[in-house]
Enzyme design. Structure first.
Site, short mmCIF file in Angstrom:
data_model
loop_
_atom_site.label_atom_id
_atom_site.label_comp_id
_atom_site.label_asym_id
_atom_site.label_seq_id
_atom_site.Cartn_x
_atom_site.Cartn_y
_atom_site.Cartn_z
N GLU A 31 107.17 30.38 15.63
CA GLU A 31 106.72 29.83 14.34
C GLU A 31 107.32 30.57 13.17
OE1 GLU A 31 104.56 28.51 10.91
OE2 GLU A 31 104.70 30.59 11.58
N ASP A 32 107.48 31.89 13.31
CA ASP A 32 108.10 32.63 12.21
C ASP A 32 109.08 33.65 12.78
OD1 ASP A 32 108.69 33.22 9.61
OD2 ASP A 32 106.82 34.28 9.16
N HIS A 91 100.98 34.15 13.71
CA HIS A 91 101.43 33.08 12.80
C HIS A 91 102.56 33.65 11.94
CE1 HIS A 91 99.74 29.51 10.17
NE2 HIS A 91 101.03 29.39 10.45
N ILE A 93 104.87 36.22 9.75
CA ILE A 93 105.17 37.65 9.92
C ILE A 93 106.05 38.15 8.78
CG2 ILE A 93 104.99 37.51 12.44
CD1 ILE A 93 108.04 37.62 12.61
N HIS A 111 95.30 34.80 14.30
CA HIS A 111 94.13 33.91 14.27
C HIS A 111 93.37 33.97 15.60
CE1 HIS A 111 95.69 32.16 10.58
NE2 HIS A 111 96.79 31.78 11.19
N ASN A 144 98.22 31.95 6.02
CA ASN A 144 99.32 31.29 6.72
C ASN A 144 100.49 32.25 6.89
OD1 ASN A 144 101.89 29.66 6.92
ND2 ASN A 144 100.42 27.99 7.02
N ASN A 200 102.25 27.73 1.88
CA ASN A 200 102.56 28.00 3.27
C ASN A 200 103.43 29.26 3.35
OD1 ASN A 200 103.93 27.67 5.95
ND2 ASN A 200 102.70 25.82 6.03
N ASP A 245 108.11 24.85 5.57
CA ASP A 245 107.15 25.76 6.19
C ASP A 245 107.48 27.19 5.77
OD1 ASP A 245 105.48 27.07 8.14
OD2 ASP A 245 105.55 25.27 9.39
N ASN A 246 108.15 27.95 6.60
CA ASN A 246 108.45 29.34 6.26
C ASN A 246 109.72 29.48 5.44
OD1 ASN A 246 106.28 30.87 7.55
ND2 ASN A 246 107.07 29.96 9.44
#
Length: 332
Positions: A31-32, A91, A93, A111, A144, A200, A245-246
């Site tokens: 995700e990141d 999530h 970082i 989370h 987030n 986000n 998103d990131n």
């Protein structure tokens, strides 16, 4: 805007590929991703997020990848210290290098049981994270992403005002901009930017003067200037036309790289026959009067589903996803 307009539910994008291959060992999303100046990349994997698909019930993991190696391969990081790994759900970082002794600290949004907290680790040796502390605070209620600005200080985005999905939908329908960015240090915790629809990804310019925030439902990147006392002053927004998103920033050029969801309806209502696509955008000259937004990679979901981050390094690009795989690409 209607919900379908916010989600870009009718949007289809052309395929635009780079020379890429899948990264080994990454099967449940990355995700990141964030990359140090020396080419070490950290990745958070296995995110379980309300309303989004997941291919695994296993706890999340952290990986490290050396981009200077001839064949970069993600290696799982061993985590030591007082942290419940059975509920680890990483999530966003951020990495911070302490200039006093070159120690590397990794900040991870976690989370467990769908709560929100921030873990601080110190990176030691080749494959170990030592857990230093867990941070919880009422203002850090739906974190987030984070960007570290000190050994124990950071900015964080809260992506929703209500935890209930039903109330979240109401805030979308009523166009309520109740979300915020919070500054945390051991000495003070406070809201430093508010009036956001759904912040986000967050990151910082190479000169540390500016903070970039992706307001994902507004389809834009907000630019803030850091003020004395760590307050943020809003400068402008750059429209990107996608749900980004990131955010990662090229440490040499200052270009802003975004992992985006071209059609969030496909992301939330996951259908393997019509998978969610992936889109990587780059913003050049973000502080000029005419920033240039360009699409650098795009896929219809048959190679990569749900891209969430694009991290550049010396002509290479790592593209991560919320729940699918990750790509190693060449830009040159």
């Amino acid at each position: 805007m209607t919900c379908r307009e916010i989600m870009l539910a009718s949007r289809e994008i052309p395929v635009k590929h780079l020379s890429c291959h899948y990264l080994q060992n990454i099967e449940y999303g990355a995700e990141d991703i964030t990359i140090l100046k020396d080419g070490l990349a950290f990745m958070s994997t296995g995110l379980k997020f309300p309303g989004l698909h997941s291919f695994s019930d296993e706890p999340g993991k952290m990986y490290v990848l050396d981009l200077l190696h001839p064949k970069p391969t993600p290696v799982e990081l061993q985590i030591s210290g007082e942290l419940d790994l059975s509920s680890f759900n990483p999530h966003g970082i951020s990495a911070y290098t302490d200039e006093a002794d070159d120690s590397v600290y990794l900040f991870v949004v976690n989370h467990p049981h769908h709560n929100s907290q921030v873990e601080i680790f110190r990176y030691v040796e080749e494959d170990t994270l030592v857990h230093i502390k867990t941070i919880t605070h009422p203002l850090l209620h739906s974190v987030n992403d984070i960007v570290a600005v000190g050994v124990e200080s950071f900015y964080a985005t809260n992506d929703r005002y209500f935890h209930s999905d039903a109330l979240l939908l109401i805030t979308v329908f009523l166009d309520l901009t109740w979300c915020d960015v919070v500054f945390y240090s051991p000495h003070e915790v406070r809201v430093v930017a508010d009036g956001l629809r759904s912040p986000n990804g967050i990151n910082i310019s190479p000169d540390k003067r500016y903070i970039y925030v992706s307001d994902i439902m507004d389809h834009d990147i907000d630019v803030f200037e850091r003020q004395e006392g760590e307050q943020l002053r809003y400068i402008k927004s750059v429209a990107v036309g996608s749900l980004c998103d990131n955010i990662e920033v090229d440490h040499k050029t200052g270009d802003v790289w975004l992992g985006c969801h071209p059609n969030a309806m496909k992301l939330s209502s996951y259908d393997p026959e019509d998978p969610p696509g992936s889109e990587v955008l780059r913003i050049k000259n973000i502080h000029s009067k005419q920033p240039v937004v360009s699409m650098e990679y795009a896929d219809d979901g048959h190679v990569l589903m749900g891209s969430s981050v694009a991290a550049p390094y010396e002509g290479k690009l790592l593209i991560g996803s919320v729940f699918h795989k990750a790509l190693y690409c060449l830009l040159k």
